[in-house]
Write a protein that holds these residues in place. Structure first.
Motif, short mmCIF file in Angstrom:
data_model
loop_
_atom_site.label_atom_id
_atom_site.label_comp_id
_atom_site.label_asym_id
_atom_site.label_seq_id
_atom_site.Cartn_x
_atom_site.Cartn_y
_atom_site.Cartn_z
N SER A 152 -74.27 40.27 -45.02
CA SER A 152 -75.16 39.50 -44.60
C SER A 152 -75.39 39.50 -42.94
N ASP A 153 -76.40 38.76 -42.50
CA ASP A 153 -76.55 38.85 -41.12
C ASP A 153 -75.56 38.13 -40.52
N GLU A 154 -75.36 36.78 -41.14
CA GLU A 154 -74.22 36.00 -40.70
C GLU A 154 -72.72 36.66 -40.53
N GLU A 155 -72.60 37.49 -41.80
CA GLU A 155 -71.27 38.07 -41.65
C GLU A 155 -71.15 39.40 -40.42
N ASP A 156 -72.45 40.03 -40.33
CA ASP A 156 -72.67 40.91 -39.31
C ASP A 156 -72.28 40.39 -37.89
N LYS A 157 -73.06 39.12 -37.66
CA LYS A 157 -73.09 38.46 -36.33
C LYS A 157 -71.61 38.24 -36.35
#
Length: 253
Positions: A152-157
């Motif tokens: 997810s974008d949150e995990e990647d960030k």
């Protein structure tokens, strides 16, 4: 955003099937990294071979990824052979695992810090242990095994923040081609370190698999050694890309 300050136009390249392969050798590359490592943060190096070059020829988006980093080094022997035939006399095979070894050798002296992204937790733990045994004092800034699913974008960030907080000089990415190159391109300018897509390099240094004997490496036969080790996974890939490469080069592509 991390902005590159190195002039890419000064790097000699040989265009092979649309990919600008660096017309270099290991000595040139090590000197280049030594002189420019601080300015290469946020950029990436592709470790290119016949497989990735054929995929790049067939898929324009991946070709843009191969050409979008600071370097695409000639990991595959046939690439450097073609380069020399085209007049780049000093162009030589520059493999990912060999590059890792040369960088590890001088890491303590130069204070290099390393982050390893990819593979499995088991392999990363073995890699961590083996490197500390072989290169006493080496600075391993971090290791991370991503999930085998889209993040997810949150995990990647979150992982970008972890990488940057560890302050690495080198970010070794072991996701396999073409996934690792696409990951590096997507994170260009976001991570504070030089990304290098290393393929099976993690497995070599974790002692999961052995490298080919030196005589096979010197005669462009390392692919055969790998095929013998893992025929089920590699046969289809080598059959398609190797024969396709020979056909395309024979036709003057």
């Amino acid at each position: 955003m991390i902005i590159r300050t190195v002039d890419k136009s000064k790097i000699p390249t040989c265009n092979i099937l649309g990919v600008n392969i660096a017309a270099i050798n290991m000595e040139w590359l090590l000197h280049y990294l030594k002189e420019n490592i601080e300015n290469l943060a946020g950029d990436y190096i592709c470790v290119s071979n016949v497989h990735t070059t054929v995929i790049s020829y067939e898929e324009p988006e991946y070709r843009a990824v191969q050409n979008g980093g600071i370097l695409a080094i000639p990991d595959g022997g046939p690439l450097s052979t073609i380069g020399r035939k085209r007049g780049y006399e000093n162009m030589a095979r520059t493999t990912g695992p060999s590059l890792m070894e040369e960088v590890f050798k001088v890491s303590v002296e130069r204070g290099y810090r390393h982050f390893f992204y990819g593979s499995t937790e088991e392999t990363l733990k073995k890699l961590y242990t083996k490197l500390n045994e072989s290169y006493a004092g080496i600075a391993i800034a971090g290791i991370y095994s991503p999930p085998f699913r889209p993040m997810s974008d949150e995990e990647d960030k979150a992982i970008v923040e972890i990488i940057n907080a560890s302050k690495p000089d080198f970010i070794w990415v072991g996701l396999g081609a073409p996934k690792q190159e696409k990951w590096m391109a997507a994170h260009q300018g976001k991570v504070n370190g030089l990304m290098i897509g290393i393929g099976a390099g993690f497995d070599y240094y974790a002692a999961n698999i052995a490298r080919a004997p030196e005589w096979m490496q010197n005669n462009n036969l390392e692919w055969l050694y790998r095929l013998i080790q893992d025929p089920k996974r590699l046969f289809k890939r080598y059959f398609h890309t190797n024969t396709r490469f020979i056909w395309l080069v024979a036709r003057g592509k």
